[in-house]
Design an enzyme around this catalytic site. Structure first.
Site, PDB file in Angstrom:
ATOM      1  N   ASP A   7       0.981  -1.246  -0.017  1.00  0.00           N
ATOM      2  CA  ASP A   7      -0.069  -0.035   0.041  1.00  0.00           C
ATOM      3  C   ASP A   7       0.770   1.111  -0.134  1.00  0.00           C
ATOM      4  O   ASP A   7       0.410   2.280   0.564  1.00  0.00           O
ATOM      5  CB  ASP A   7      -1.120  -0.136   1.060  1.00  0.00           C
ATOM      6  CG  ASP A   7      -1.867  -1.383   1.309  1.00  0.00           C
ATOM      7  OD1 ASP A   7      -2.349  -1.667   0.083  1.00  0.00           O
ATOM      8  OD2 ASP A   7      -2.262  -1.637   2.217  1.00  0.00           O
ATOM      9  N   LYS A  55       1.753   2.082  -4.985  1.00  0.00           N
ATOM     10  CA  LYS A  55       2.172   1.583  -6.366  1.00  0.00           C
ATOM     11  C   LYS A  55       1.270   1.821  -7.403  1.00  0.00           C
ATOM     12  O   LYS A  55       1.758   2.185  -8.606  1.00  0.00           O
ATOM     13  CB  LYS A  55       2.406  -0.086  -6.172  1.00  0.00           C
ATOM     14  CG  LYS A  55       3.460  -0.422  -5.059  1.00  0.00           C
ATOM     15  CD  LYS A  55       3.508  -2.092  -4.978  1.00  0.00           C
ATOM     16  CE  LYS A  55       2.213  -2.417  -4.228  1.00  0.00           C
ATOM     17  NZ  LYS A  55       2.057  -2.195  -2.846  1.00  0.00           N
ATOM     18  N   GLY A  72      -4.447  -4.237  -3.872  1.00  0.00           N
ATOM     19  CA  GLY A  72      -5.586  -3.314  -3.962  1.00  0.00           C
ATOM     20  C   GLY A  72      -4.863  -1.988  -4.329  1.00  0.00           C
ATOM     21  O   GLY A  72      -4.018  -1.577  -3.520  1.00  0.00           O
ATOM     22  N   HIS A  73      -4.572  -1.931  -5.646  1.00  0.00           N
ATOM     23  CA  HIS A  73      -3.973  -0.676  -6.393  1.00  0.00           C
ATOM     24  C   HIS A  73      -4.831   0.328  -6.891  1.00  0.00           C
ATOM     25  O   HIS A  73      -5.746   0.152  -7.571  1.00  0.00           O
ATOM     26  CB  HIS A  73      -2.987  -1.486  -7.494  1.00  0.00           C
ATOM     27  CG  HIS A  73      -2.084  -1.998  -7.097  1.00  0.00           C
ATOM     28  ND1 HIS A  73      -1.041  -2.884  -7.745  1.00  0.00           N
ATOM     29  CD2 HIS A  73      -1.765  -2.702  -5.788  1.00  0.00           C
ATOM     30  CE1 HIS A  73      -0.319  -3.562  -7.263  1.00  0.00           C
ATOM     31  NE2 HIS A  73      -0.638  -3.673  -5.663  1.00  0.00           N
ATOM     32  N   GLN A  92       2.054  -6.103  -3.301  1.00  0.00           N
ATOM     33  CA  GLN A  92       2.446  -6.133  -1.889  1.00  0.00           C
ATOM     34  C   GLN A  92       3.610  -5.288  -1.499  1.00  0.00           C
ATOM     35  O   GLN A  92       3.996  -4.459  -2.317  1.00  0.00           O
ATOM     36  CB  GLN A  92       2.647  -7.634  -1.343  1.00  0.00           C
ATOM     37  CG  GLN A  92       1.322  -8.436  -1.092  1.00  0.00           C
ATOM     38  CD  GLN A  92       0.897  -8.945  -2.546  1.00  0.00           C
ATOM     39  OE1 GLN A  92       1.545  -9.653  -3.188  1.00  0.00           O
ATOM     40  NE2 GLN A  92      -0.537  -8.642  -2.655  1.00  0.00           N
TER      41      GLN A  92
END
Ligand code: GDP
Ligand code: IMO
Ligand code: MG
Length: 429
Positions: free
Chosen positions: A13, A16, A40-41, A224
């Site tokens: 988080d 990225k 979750g991007h 990650q």
């Protein structure tokens, strides 16, 4: 021509998604190489937010996006994301989005096991995202996983599935006390997914090589963060894949000579979701300030992120493990308003000062952060667009990070939007 890997340096988080979306403008291909929909991007374009879990963060730039062999893919989630994007007018056809025929498929029993195990572990749980990531990688290593090619050439799919489900249901019911899964229902659903996704499934490694041969530039999108890496992270409080840059090679099917640079994404402070050690974690008002100003809630599970100061022990670990050639500092705006800012430069362990990251979690748990204190800044920097216009104390903080890591800062992010970015040197130049 350059091929760049983007990785998280902390516990995920770091931002990225925003940086990949931004850099993708100058890339031709964007490739995910590990993890799955535990990621979750977040991308924000013209004020609209999109959180992608599987589709690479180059899709909004209209770039060719590929999901490499090292990714574990939940086909239902992929189809949902494709449909959502298509509904928004974002092209998502087989020419835009490709999936490796060798990528492992997440099955419903993987998720059922992940969730039931966490319940059974109780207070000792890892705090997984519950998406079935770990059990899917387990089956891959156990050599009983289904790859996309196995789904599509469904010769013995049902027979193999029935055998696996028999074993899995024994484990689910007898050991984990969970509901069994139904092989027939799974077979029916997965055959439909296979039919839908078949046009997207291809030899991604060969496609990347062909593009590289034609002089195209590739952006490899890590998920990650370095300290969630299965080998190098805070094991067992980690994810189930290698998150470090080297895995861009294995997980996409390219060799080390194909990589020309690695940008480490560094949140200007540190966050972590889920359980596990976090030496510079803050339990006071400053931690709450970062959490609330940074809106630190998990993009996948919505969980509150734990917050703390920037930690140079972990950052330098990431510099070494990933061969970082540049840093992107994100969420710098969030630090505004604090009287002082701390950087953890070393740990104190049983009276000794150490700068290496202990493998033993008990030792890591005993580490106390040693801080260096810098003056903060009161200005709101979210609208600053050049380095020269930055308040002096912001420059001092950034300079200190460069000195302590020995790695140049290439990108500074001061907000979630594309234009809230100062690119000092573009990695594709
Ligand atoms: P990822 O998993 O590394 O892609 O990061 P996430 O998307 O899970 O979390 C990063 C969050 O910070 C998202 O909500 C982004 O929109 C937001 N973000 C990214 N860069 C910045 C920044 O420079 N400032 C602020 N305030 N928010 C940012
Ligand atoms: P992005 O790509 C932050 C964490 C989980 C848990 C551990 C294991 O958005 O940075 P898993 O479901 O992978 O078995 O969970 O890893 N985790 C993440 N934390 N960002 C992520 O992805 C994460 N993906 C997994 O919270 O602690
Ligand atoms: Mg995230």
């Amino acid at each position: 021509m350059a091929n760049i890997v983007i990785i998280g340096t902390q516990w995920g988080d770091e931002g990225k998604g925003k940086i990949v979306d931004l850099l993708a403008e100058r890339a031709d291909l964007v490739v995910r190489f590990q993890g799955g929909n535990n990621a979750g991007h977040t991308m924000v374009v013209d004020g609209e937010q999109l959180i992608s879990h599987l589709v690479p963060s180059g899709i909004l730039q209209g770039k060719i996006c590929m999901i490499g062999n090292g990714v574990v893919v939940d086909p239902a989630v992929l189809i949902e994301e494709m449909d959502y994007l298509s509904g928004k007018g974002v092209p998502c056809g087989p020419q835009q989005l490709m999936v490796s025929e060798r990528a492992q498929v997440i099955m419903p029993y993987h998720q059922a096991i992940d969730l039931a195990r966490e319940v059974k572990k109780g207070k000792d749980k890892i705090g997984t995202t519950g998406r079935g990531i770990g059990p899917t990688y387990e089956d891959k290593a156990m050599r009983r996983g289904f790859r996309f090619v196995d789904l599509i050439n469904a010769v013995d799919f049902k027979t193999r599935l029935t055998g696996i489900v028999e074993e899995v249901n024994f484990y689910l019911e007898q050991f984990l006390g969970a509901e069994p899964v139904d092989a027939d229902a799974i077979a029916e659903a997965y055959m439909a997914y296979a039919q839908r996704l078949a046009p997207h499934v291809t030899d991604v490694s060969a496609a990347i090589h062909e593009a590289m041969r034609d002089g195209r530039q590739v952006l490899f999108e890590g998920a990650q963060g370095t300290h969630l890496d299965i080998d190098h992270g805070t094991y067992p409080f980690v994810t189930s894949s290698n998150t470090v840059s080297g895995n861009a090679c294995c997980g996409a099917g390219v060799g080390p000579k194909d990589i020309s640079g690695v940008i480490g994404i560094v949140k200007a402070y540190t966050t972590r979701v889920g359980a596990g050690p976090f030496p510079s974690e803050l339990f006071d008002g400053t931690g709450d300030y970062l959490q609330s100003k940074g809106d630190e809630f998990g993009a996948t599970t919505g969980r509150r992120r734990r917050c703390g100061w920037l930690d140079m022990v972990i950052l330098n670990n990431a510099v070494r493990l990933n061969s970082l050639t540049g840093l992107a500092i994100t969420k710098l705006d969030v630090l505004g308003g604090l009287d002082e800012i701390k950087i953890c430069t070393a740990y104190e362990l049983k009276g000794e000062t150490i700068q290496t990251f202990p493998a033993c979690l008990n030792r890591l748990g005993e580490c106390r952060p040693i801080y260096e204190t810098l003056p903060g800044w009161k200005e709101d920097i979210s609208s600053v667009r050049s380095y020269d216009q930055m308040p002096q104390n912001v420059k001092n903080y950034l300079k200190r990070i460069e000195i302590l890591t020995g790695v140049p800062i290439r990108i500074i992010s001061v907000g979630p939007q594309r234009d809230q970015t100062i690119v000092l040197e573009h990695p594709f130049e």
